[in-house]
Scaffold this active site. Sequence first.
Site, PDB file in Angstrom:
ATOM      1  N   TRP A 102     -60.131 -57.709 112.372  1.00 26.70           N
ATOM      2  CA  TRP A 102     -59.133 -58.773 112.368  1.00 26.70           C
ATOM      3  C   TRP A 102     -58.204 -58.487 113.530  1.00 26.70           C
ATOM      4  CZ3 TRP A 102     -54.006 -58.635 109.457  1.00 26.70           C
ATOM      5  CH2 TRP A 102     -53.428 -59.909 109.380  1.00 26.70           C
ATOM      6  N   ASP A 184     -57.520 -51.753 104.103  1.00 24.93           N
ATOM      7  CA  ASP A 184     -57.037 -53.132 104.099  1.00 24.93           C
ATOM      8  C   ASP A 184     -57.902 -53.863 103.076  1.00 24.93           C
ATOM      9  OD1 ASP A 184     -56.582 -55.743 106.647  1.00 24.93           O
ATOM     10  OD2 ASP A 184     -56.308 -55.743 104.472  1.00 24.93           O
ATOM     11  N   LYS A 220     -55.990 -64.645  99.112  1.00 26.62           N
ATOM     12  CA  LYS A 220     -57.294 -65.267  98.855  1.00 26.62           C
ATOM     13  C   LYS A 220     -57.684 -65.232  97.392  1.00 26.62           C
ATOM     14  CE  LYS A 220     -57.513 -64.266 103.408  1.00 26.62           C
ATOM     15  NZ  LYS A 220     -56.436 -63.530 104.111  1.00 26.62           N
TER      16      LYS A 220
END
Lengths: 374, 401
Positions: A102, A184, A220
């Site tokens: 990312w 993460d 999410k």
Amino acid sequence: AYRTDEGQPWVLPVVKKVEQMIANDNSLNHEYLPILGLPEFRANASRIALGDDSPAIKDKRVGSVQSLGGTGALRIGAEFLRRWYNGNNNTATPVYVSAPSWENHNSVFMDAGFKDIRTYHYWDAAKRGLDLQGLLNDMEKAPEFSIFILHACAHNPTGTDPTPEQWKQIAAVMKRRSLFPFFDSAYQGFASGSLEKDAWAVRYFVSEGFELFCAQSFSKNFGLYNERVGNLTVVGKDADNVQRVLSQMEKIVRTTWSNPPSQGARIVATTLASPQLFDEWKGNVKTMADRVLLMRSELRSRLEALGTPGTWNHITEQIGMFSFTGLNPKQVEYMVKEKHIYLMASGRINMCGLTTKNLDYVAKSIHEAVTKIQ
Amino acid sequence: SSWWSHVEMGPPDPILGVTEAYKRDTNSKKMNLGVGAYRDDNGKPYVLNCVRKAEAMIASKKMDKEYLPIGGLADFTRASAELALGENSEAFKSGRYVTVQGISGTGSLRIGANFLQRFFKASRDVYLPKPSWGNHTPIFRDAGMQLQAYRYYDPKTCSLDFSGAMDDISKIPEKSIILLHACAHNPTGVDPRQEQWKELAALVKKRNLLVYFDMAYQGFASGDINRDAWAVRHFIEQGINIVLSQSFAKNMGLYGERAGAFTVICSDADEAKRVESQLKILIRPMYSNPPVNGARIASMILNTPDLRKEWLTEVKGMADRIISMRTQLVSNLKKEGSSHNWQHITDQIGMFCFTGLKPEQVERLIKEFSVYMTKDGRISVAGVTSGNVGYLAHAIHQVTK
């Protein structure tokens, strides 16, 4: 962001229910949360990551910092590490980010003050899978005490995760070389549909005795994108160390946002604390995960039925929201310009953009791109 | 062994410590005057009616939860800018400003501090009034700036040391950054008069200083949003391109929802676009994009005429209650027979009051009367009610007679 089969955003039914409960509760007000966040949120969020029966939680050596999304959790962790890890204010400690990753990972650690941000091998474009040997080599060669950012599951952007056996190898090298694991975790539950399965790597590292950070996002898996709900889970050797770490993280929070926003944390805490709502939430999460898994298998089977050149098993072997299709930039350009299908130049597609209505069109377009353009 | 063996225990927060001690106290007459949040006349948190209405309206719209843009909710940032600058402001109408949503006052201050660190190369020095809000110093320091001070509060008179401030400011090196509290100075409650603001504006303009306004109490100070923004608007009208941090924590009671904004007044709209792009680059690695709930509520209120009218009435109500408590405290002190001059209590404005009490007197107030405040003698007038103002006056008189 997740999309339904109609291509629409989806507010989870359990979230709608809990929001209504909150709205109807006249005893609630808008007072400041504590600096580290809503206590019920923090404890439940870390419990979700580490497991109900986590030995670390039993030993009281787990701390939590409610944060502004996963990004905020990463930033607080990074700021703390820059101040207190591997000496005091050691901005020279190498930070390793997967290639690719990312793109915001780099910026987070850079803005936190780290001067030496490097990549570790991860994606093998030739075999369209994990470059485990490259990864392990990089860890062997990394200076002692280097920080490694690991994706807990559903690697962004490749969708390619190490298997449990591979994670074991990774952990062994990291332990031997005293490398710091910073997980993460943005897709727990959303990736496989199972909270436990998606947290396996984090829990394994904890069981191996690592001290680690885990930045969690509830954007999410709760669909709470714009409420900015995240949590930094800190696992330490003992309660005393964790307490001192949290006291310093509090100082960092105080100069960044003072105290976190309350709405999203209330929704998550209420849901996780109620067995009934928790089950409902798990069902909602599985709905999302299952739809993505279905789109993966449907896309793959269409490509194989069309006889599209190449192998397409990576579409179903990869996991989570994203897939590295293997399309090259020219083929991507064809998809965008000629077929009006928007994907990243890297060949990354968002599986949530697929629906039963557009699967045929997308599969045919990929077939055209691969056969017409080399 | 642990990575963290050498990590020191952070110092306890001085203000939290006050609340902690207050909670442990069993005295039924106890008062918490450390609290930095508004309380109604029953000592309870107050959720504004316009906020409840806005929340109901928002709930009925059944909106999705998609990410906000990095710079925040556009309706909110535009309305925040208009609230601060005034709808007739040339700077606002011409679009030569950029406003990004921030995490209430702290987050907005921090974005600004980081922006200055990265793009204001002329100086690292930020001049704060003496004293200032305790969190200003660590915010700017963590952003990589250096802190200096200018005289502000005169403890002898419990009011503004205007000549001292003008003297110090006249000596600040050109192109340094000066932070000013737009209204309801925290912690002293001492604000310059409009005539004094005019002189300050002329001086900072002459010294070519970059002005950073912190406005956390617009409407909450005098009860009039235009009056409370007067200094900000005057500086801009004088051609000073300020930067500004706003909070909606107090004036809308949205504390835990973290609604705030950071504004840069620019030369033109093109410059504003370029500044905006850089602010976004700073925000993204901090928290990606801001939380929606507080901003949506504030936006609904500011942009819906009926709700806005109701809000203006409610914020005036809060300000009036505070002003009334100040008045009652002074009259009660007179009734107690105090011979001291307590005029500063009614001269000062906003949530906080620098009583002038010394640490030993504060300690006695805590120990003997269960009246809790910070050691510097600062009280939160929000914690005073018509039910306890008499007790407070009595206690203060006992330790000062």
